[in-house]
Write a protein that holds these residues in place. Structure first.
Motif, PDB file in Angstrom:
ATOM      1  N   GLY A   1      16.625   9.449  46.363  1.00  0.00           N
ATOM      2  CA  GLY A   1      16.515  10.401  45.274  1.00  0.00           C
ATOM      3  C   GLY A   1      17.054   9.781  44.001  1.00  0.00           C
ATOM      4  O   GLY A   1      17.781   8.783  44.045  1.00  0.00           O
ATOM      5  N   ILE A   2      16.688  10.351  42.870  1.00  0.00           N
ATOM      6  CA  ILE A   2      17.125   9.811  41.585  1.00  0.00           C
ATOM      7  C   ILE A   2      17.742  10.943  40.768  1.00  0.00           C
ATOM      8  O   ILE A   2      17.035  11.835  40.278  1.00  0.00           O
ATOM      9  N   ALA A   3      19.046  10.915  40.647  1.00  0.00           N
ATOM     10  CA  ALA A   3      19.739  11.906  39.831  1.00  0.00           C
ATOM     11  C   ALA A   3      19.758  11.440  38.377  1.00  0.00           C
ATOM     12  O   ALA A   3      19.352  10.315  38.057  1.00  0.00           O
ATOM     13  N   VAL A   4      20.216  12.305  37.512  1.00  0.00           N
ATOM     14  CA  VAL A   4      20.331  11.947  36.098  1.00  0.00           C
ATOM     15  C   VAL A   4      21.290  10.769  35.941  1.00  0.00           C
ATOM     16  O   VAL A   4      22.379  10.754  36.529  1.00  0.00           O
ATOM     17  N   GLU A   5      20.858   9.757  35.207  1.00  0.00           N
ATOM     18  CA  GLU A   5      21.662   8.572  34.906  1.00  0.00           C
ATOM     19  C   GLU A   5      22.069   7.802  36.170  1.00  0.00           C
ATOM     20  O   GLU A   5      23.185   7.322  36.283  1.00  0.00           O
ATOM     21  N   ASP A   6      21.156   7.662  37.110  1.00  0.00           N
ATOM     22  CA  ASP A   6      21.414   6.814  38.275  1.00  0.00           C
ATOM     23  C   ASP A   6      21.070   5.383  37.881  1.00  0.00           C
ATOM     24  O   ASP A   6      19.933   4.920  38.049  1.00  0.00           O
ATOM     25  N   LEU A   7      22.042   4.665  37.354  1.00  0.00           N
ATOM     26  CA  LEU A   7      21.819   3.334  36.803  1.00  0.00           C
ATOM     27  C   LEU A   7      21.473   2.305  37.871  1.00  0.00           C
ATOM     28  O   LEU A   7      20.874   1.268  37.573  1.00  0.00           O
ATOM     29  N   ARG A   8      21.837   2.576  39.115  1.00  0.00           N
ATOM     30  CA  ARG A   8      21.549   1.615  40.190  1.00  0.00           C
ATOM     31  C   ARG A   8      20.055   1.359  40.342  1.00  0.00           C
ATOM     32  O   ARG A   8      19.639   0.251  40.675  1.00  0.00           O
TER      33      ARG A   8
ATOM     34  N   SER B   1       9.227 -11.646  40.796  1.00  0.00           N
ATOM     35  CA  SER B   1       7.794 -11.801  40.477  1.00  0.00           C
ATOM     36  C   SER B   1       6.824 -11.214  41.505  1.00  0.00           C
ATOM     37  O   SER B   1       5.903 -11.898  41.976  1.00  0.00           O
ATOM     38  N   PRO B   2       6.980  -9.933  41.879  1.00  0.00           N
ATOM     39  CA  PRO B   2       5.972  -9.321  42.755  1.00  0.00           C
ATOM     40  C   PRO B   2       4.662  -9.137  41.998  1.00  0.00           C
ATOM     41  O   PRO B   2       4.647  -9.090  40.766  1.00  0.00           O
ATOM     42  N   ARG B   3       3.567  -9.012  42.732  1.00  0.00           N
ATOM     43  CA  ARG B   3       2.281  -8.761  42.086  1.00  0.00           C
ATOM     44  C   ARG B   3       2.299  -7.398  41.390  1.00  0.00           C
ATOM     45  O   ARG B   3       1.770  -7.229  40.296  1.00  0.00           O
ATOM     46  N   LYS B   4       2.927  -6.417  42.050  1.00  0.00           N
ATOM     47  CA  LYS B   4       3.043  -5.075  41.487  1.00  0.00           C
ATOM     48  C   LYS B   4       4.363  -4.492  41.945  1.00  0.00           C
ATOM     49  O   LYS B   4       4.780  -4.722  43.085  1.00  0.00           O
ATOM     50  N   LEU B   5       5.020  -3.736  41.079  1.00  0.00           N
ATOM     51  CA  LEU B   5       6.313  -3.129  41.402  1.00  0.00           C
ATOM     52  C   LEU B   5       6.184  -1.615  41.344  1.00  0.00           C
ATOM     53  O   LEU B   5       5.832  -1.045  40.299  1.00  0.00           O
ATOM     54  N   VAL B   6       6.455  -0.976  42.484  1.00  0.00           N
ATOM     55  CA  VAL B   6       6.310   0.476  42.605  1.00  0.00           C
ATOM     56  C   VAL B   6       7.661   1.088  42.950  1.00  0.00           C
ATOM     57  O   VAL B   6       8.390   0.566  43.797  1.00  0.00           O
ATOM     58  N   LEU B   7       7.996   2.181  42.299  1.00  0.00           N
ATOM     59  CA  LEU B   7       9.203   2.951  42.616  1.00  0.00           C
ATOM     60  C   LEU B   7       8.775   4.243  43.285  1.00  0.00           C
ATOM     61  O   LEU B   7       7.880   4.942  42.772  1.00  0.00           O
ATOM     62  N   ALA B   8       9.402   4.573  44.420  1.00  0.00           N
ATOM     63  CA  ALA B   8       9.039   5.789  45.147  1.00  0.00           C
ATOM     64  C   ALA B   8      10.294   6.558  45.530  1.00  0.00           C
ATOM     65  O   ALA B   8      11.236   5.992  46.078  1.00  0.00           O
ATOM     66  N   ALA B   9      10.282   7.865  45.263  1.00  0.00           N
ATOM     67  CA  ALA B   9      11.441   8.715  45.563  1.00  0.00           C
ATOM     68  C   ALA B   9      10.969  10.070  46.067  1.00  0.00           C
ATOM     69  O   ALA B   9       9.995  10.628  45.545  1.00  0.00           O
ATOM     70  N   PRO B  10      11.649  10.640  47.069  1.00  0.00           N
ATOM     71  CA  PRO B  10      11.293  11.981  47.534  1.00  0.00           C
ATOM     72  C   PRO B  10      11.557  13.042  46.466  1.00  0.00           C
ATOM     73  O   PRO B  10      10.785  13.991  46.316  1.00  0.00           O
ATOM     74  N   VAL B  11      12.655  12.880  45.730  1.00  0.00           N
ATOM     75  CA  VAL B  11      13.046  13.847  44.713  1.00  0.00           C
ATOM     76  C   VAL B  11      13.686  13.091  43.554  1.00  0.00           C
ATOM     77  O   VAL B  11      14.322  12.056  43.751  1.00  0.00           O
ATOM     78  N   ALA B  12      13.480  13.588  42.340  1.00  0.00           N
ATOM     79  CA  ALA B  12      14.035  12.893  41.182  1.00  0.00           C
ATOM     80  C   ALA B  12      14.065  13.807  39.973  1.00  0.00           C
ATOM     81  O   ALA B  12      13.272  14.754  39.848  1.00  0.00           O
ATOM     82  N   ALA B  13      15.004  13.521  39.086  1.00  0.00           N
ATOM     83  CA  ALA B  13      15.078  14.230  37.805  1.00  0.00           C
ATOM     84  C   ALA B  13      13.931  13.752  36.917  1.00  0.00           C
ATOM     85  O   ALA B  13      13.735  12.544  36.728  1.00  0.00           O
ATOM     86  N   GLY B  14      13.182  14.694  36.374  1.00  0.00           N
ATOM     87  CA  GLY B  14      12.015  14.353  35.580  1.00  0.00           C
ATOM     88  C   GLY B  14      12.317  13.449  34.407  1.00  0.00           C
ATOM     89  O   GLY B  14      11.555  12.527  34.099  1.00  0.00           O
ATOM     90  N   GLU B  15      13.447  13.665  33.751  1.00  0.00           N
ATOM     91  CA  GLU B  15      13.782  12.849  32.589  1.00  0.00           C
ATOM     92  C   GLU B  15      14.014  11.390  32.970  1.00  0.00           C
ATOM     93  O   GLU B  15      13.668  10.479  32.210  1.00  0.00           O
ATOM     94  N   GLU B  16      14.582  11.156  34.159  1.00  0.00           N
ATOM     95  CA  GLU B  16      14.786   9.784  34.604  1.00  0.00           C
ATOM     96  C   GLU B  16      13.467   9.128  35.001  1.00  0.00           C
ATOM     97  O   GLU B  16      13.264   7.936  34.772  1.00  0.00           O
TER      98      GLU B  16
ATOM     99  N   VAL C   1       5.327   4.770  39.251  1.00  0.00           N
ATOM    100  CA  VAL C   1       6.446   5.590  39.718  1.00  0.00           C
ATOM    101  C   VAL C   1       5.871   6.803  40.435  1.00  0.00           C
ATOM    102  O   VAL C   1       5.080   7.560  39.861  1.00  0.00           O
ATOM    103  N   LEU C   2       6.271   6.990  41.709  1.00  0.00           N
ATOM    104  CA  LEU C   2       5.772   8.091  42.516  1.00  0.00           C
ATOM    105  C   LEU C   2       6.935   8.938  43.013  1.00  0.00           C
ATOM    106  O   LEU C   2       7.944   8.407  43.476  1.00  0.00           O
ATOM    107  N   CYS C   3       6.782  10.253  42.931  1.00  0.00           N
ATOM    108  CA  CYS C   3       7.834  11.163  43.370  1.00  0.00           C
ATOM    109  C   CYS C   3       7.208  12.361  44.063  1.00  0.00           C
ATOM    110  O   CYS C   3       6.280  12.982  43.521  1.00  0.00           O
ATOM    111  N   ARG C   4       7.709  12.667  45.249  1.00  0.00           N
ATOM    112  CA  ARG C   4       7.178  13.803  46.015  1.00  0.00           C
ATOM    113  C   ARG C   4       7.551  15.128  45.391  1.00  0.00           C
ATOM    114  O   ARG C   4       6.783  16.076  45.414  1.00  0.00           O
ATOM    115  N   HIS C   5       8.748  15.201  44.827  1.00  0.00           N
ATOM    116  CA  HIS C   5       9.217  16.477  44.274  1.00  0.00           C
ATOM    117  C   HIS C   5      10.025  16.245  42.999  1.00  0.00           C
ATOM    118  O   HIS C   5      11.258  16.176  43.044  1.00  0.00           O
ATOM    119  N   PRO C   6       9.353  16.094  41.850  1.00  0.00           N
ATOM    120  CA  PRO C   6      10.097  15.960  40.591  1.00  0.00           C
ATOM    121  C   PRO C   6      10.677  17.309  40.170  1.00  0.00           C
ATOM    122  O   PRO C   6      10.055  18.352  40.359  1.00  0.00           O
TER     123      PRO C   6
END
Length: 229
Positions: free
Chosen positions: A131-138, A150-165, A176-181
């Motif tokens: 999950g991605i909370a507000v200001e999760d700098l990690r 140097s990947p061909r493509k870089l994708v971020l995936a999270a079940p839940v995340a703060a929309g602003e992040e 960037v893919l999120c199941r439940h923003p």
């Protein structure tokens, strides 16, 4: 939407990533609960699983103040607001970042148990977090570390995340893919019924199990630290 546990979150998240199944895709679970979520994604996609360690860097003279984060692959992210507000030399900040980078290396070595790190190579690298909370700098540091490999493509995936992040992170990843923003998410655990801490032994077992079994194949009776795989 709430998730029963990280395994449930991973299975639901995997439905957003099915287009990457059967291709040259490698899944990277961020340390902490991200590996448990990523395990389910990797199995659904038939992709190899790896750990990717990222840690916060706090300001010792201002407890609770986040200077930034460091991750494997020489991923560094500085919180510009904190940098401006902390009255210490830049060399001191560098020392703090370097010290935490050393901890990242030690944690990665401990969790992998001597196995060499799988690199993204020229594949699609999918970074999975719990999950991605507000200001999760990690997350920023982890993405930057993977990008440097140097990947061909870089994708971020999270079940839940703060929309602003999510909007800010679109500058760091190709997709960037999120199941439940959600509009705001201060604590990821609020999205889970079961959010117990993931002990090191469970992380190692998940990684070992992913190495041993063919992704996507069910192994009756396989169990990791009390959770059915």
């Amino acid at each position: 939407m709430r998730f029963r546990d990280r395994a449930d979150a991973g299975r639901r998240l995997a439905t957003l990533l099915l287009n990457y199944g059967g291709h040259d895709t490698r899944v990277f679970g961020m340390n902490g609960g991200g590996v448990r979520v990523a395990y389910e994604v990797a199995q659904a996609l038939g992709a190899p699983l790896e750990l990717w360690v990222s840690r916060l860097v706090e300001v010792p003279v201002q407890p609770g103040s986040r200077l930034g984060a460091v991750a494997e692959g020489e991923g560094f992210f500085l919180n510009a607001e904190t940098v401006r507000s902390v009255d210490v030399p830049a060399s001191q900040m560098t020392q703090w970042m370097d010290a935490e980078a050393g901890e990242v290396a030690l944690e990665a070595q401990r969790l992998r148990g001597g196995h060499p790190r799988m690199e993204p190579g020229a594949s699609t690298a999918v970074l999975v977090v719990e999950g991605i909370a507000v200001e999760d700098l990690r997350v920023y540091a982890a993405l930057r570390g993977l990008r440097r490999r140097s990947p061909r493509k870089l994708v971020l995936a999270a079940p839940v995340a703060a929309g602003e992040e999510l909007e800010r992170l679109r500058l760091e990843a190709d997709e960037v893919l999120c199941r439940h923003p959600v509009w705001a998410l201060l604590t990821v655990e609020h999205a889970y019924d079961d959010f117990h801490g993931l002990p090191d032994i469970e992380v190692r077992q998940l990684l070992d199990r992913a190495r041993e079994r063919r992704p996507g194949r069910e192994v009756p009776g396989a169990e990791v630290a009390g959770e059915w795989l």
